[in-house]
Design an enzyme around this catalytic site. Structure first.
Site, PDB file in Angstrom:
ATOM      1  N   HIS A 147      56.022  44.220 103.804  1.00 45.80           N
ATOM      2  CA  HIS A 147      55.081  43.111 103.521  1.00 45.80           C
ATOM      3  C   HIS A 147      55.677  42.121 102.505  1.00 45.80           C
ATOM      4  CE1 HIS A 147      50.548  42.004 103.680  1.00 45.80           C
ATOM      5  NE2 HIS A 147      51.263  40.938 103.390  1.00 45.80           N
TER       6      HIS A 147
ATOM      7  N   ARG B 204      48.917  40.327 110.160  1.00 44.77           N
ATOM      8  CA  ARG B 204      48.306  41.505 109.558  1.00 44.77           C
ATOM      9  C   ARG B 204      48.580  42.695 110.467  1.00 44.77           C
ATOM     10  NH1 ARG B 204      48.259  39.413 105.249  1.00 44.77           N
ATOM     11  NH2 ARG B 204      46.448  38.843 103.996  1.00 44.77           N
TER      12      ARG B 204
HETATM   13  C1  GLV Z   1      49.888  38.005 102.276  1.00 44.42           C
HETATM   14  O1  GLV Z   1      49.767  38.833 103.090  1.00 44.42           O
HETATM   15  C2  GLV Z   1      49.033  36.855 102.151  1.00 44.42           C
HETATM   16  O2  GLV Z   1      47.850  36.928 102.506  1.00 44.42           O
HETATM   17  O3  GLV Z   1      49.540  35.834 101.671  1.00 44.42           O
END
Ligand code: GLV
Length: 314
Positions: free
Chosen positions: A277, A229
């Site tokens: 992401h 994160r």
């Molecule tokens: C993505 O960030 C997840 O939580 O799978």
């Protein structure tokens, strides 16, 4: 008892609900499905499939039996201060998402191990310089986080001949991976890590973990890859470590905030590779399969899996 509330609500901030609805329908043609924003009777909703649900929305569903996350992480659900206390939270875990994460990590490690970053810089300056291939076993990979995601990637790298270490909160035993835990284990691992891969979940303990003090424990020039994160990373500390050469390069997939602001140095820093992401993507097909399987299990009296742990935060 809420047992006859069997409709599902899709509440996914920033996502088009249509492919999710279609994928769920393909597995469960009779499932009543609503998307946030449509008219529905809250009392009929037994299940929700969510990404960053609006605060208070889950609490407005009196007969909710399960909250399904569209990702492996559940921090985007726990962020709701009004989250109902008793409803199970189910993580998205699927062979395909483990595989996606594994492939990203393999790509990142192989990129730096085979010095593709150096080759690209040489190409930009029109320089032809041979790059000697180093002994991969002498360039240990260290994972922060040895859950489902970390384990798949770590095992794959070990299979390719890398020396692989993994650090986790509780002690683990994973074939082919040198496992570490606790503060001492972390220091021992960092001291040898040439490629640091973070796949940690977001919990109060992991916020800011990737900071100057941690970078200082790595051998000079180590590579940092963050797939956990964005708030694990102290951005200024990483930029300073890149500028001083303490960290040789970084690949970053997660940020705080997302999207990355236009004026962030991460967009342009020569030592940073930025991806939006994409480490793993619990897409509609994957959610459809995993969620329908869990709903069937629950309808037969079983428990959904894998359950997120609110106290642990993942
Ligand atoms: C993505 O960030 C997840 O939580 O799978």
């Amino acid at each position: 008892m809420p047992s006859d509330a069997n409709a599902l609500l899709i509440a996914a901030t920033g996502e088009d609900p249509v492919p999710y609805r279609d994928a769920l329908r393909a597995h469960m043609p009779d499932l009543e499905i609503h998307a946030e924003g449509e008219a529905y009777d809250p009392a009929t909703i037994g299940y929700s499939l969510v990404w960053q649900p609006a605060p208070g929305l889950m609490a407005s569903l009196p007969n909710l039996k399960a909250i399904f996350s569209m990702g492996a992480g559940i921090d985007h659900i726990l962020a709701d201060p009004a989250l109902p206390a008793e409803v199970p939270i189910v993580r998205l875990m699927h062979d395909k998402t483990r595989e996606q994460m594994r492939d990203y990590v393999l790509h990142a490690v192989l990129h730096y191990y085979r010095q593709m970053d150096v080759a690209a810089a040489q190409q930009a300056e029109g320089a032809w310089r041979f790059l000697q291939i180093r002994d991969k076993a002498a360039l240990p990979v260290g994972f922060l986080g040895m859950g489902e995601m970390g384990r798949a990637a770590a095992t794959a790298l070990a299979g390719l001949g890398f020396t692989v270490m993994g650090w986790s909160r509780s002690p683990k035993d994973i074939p082919g991976v040198e496992c570490h835990s606790g503060a001492e284990g972390l220091a021992a691992m960092l001291a040898r890590t040439r490629f640091l891969i973070s796949v940690l979940p977001a919990t109060p303990d992991t916020v800011g973990l990737l900071d100057a003090a941690l970078f200082a424990q790595l051998p000079r020039g180590a590579v940092v890859v963050n797939l956990g994160r964005g708030n694990h990373l102290v951005a200024g500390d990483l930029l300073a470590a890149l500028d001083s050469g303490q960290v040789g390069a970084a690949t970053l997939d997660v940020f705080d905030p997302e999207p990355v602001p236009a004026d962030s140095p991460f967009w342009t820093h020569p030592g940073v590779r930025l991806t939006p992401h994409i480490g793993s993507d619990g897409n509609a097909a994957i959610c459809g399969e995993a969620v329908s399987e869990n709903i069937r299990r629950m309808s037969a009296g079983g428990a959904p899996a894998p359950l997120g742990d609110r106290a642990r935060g993942y």
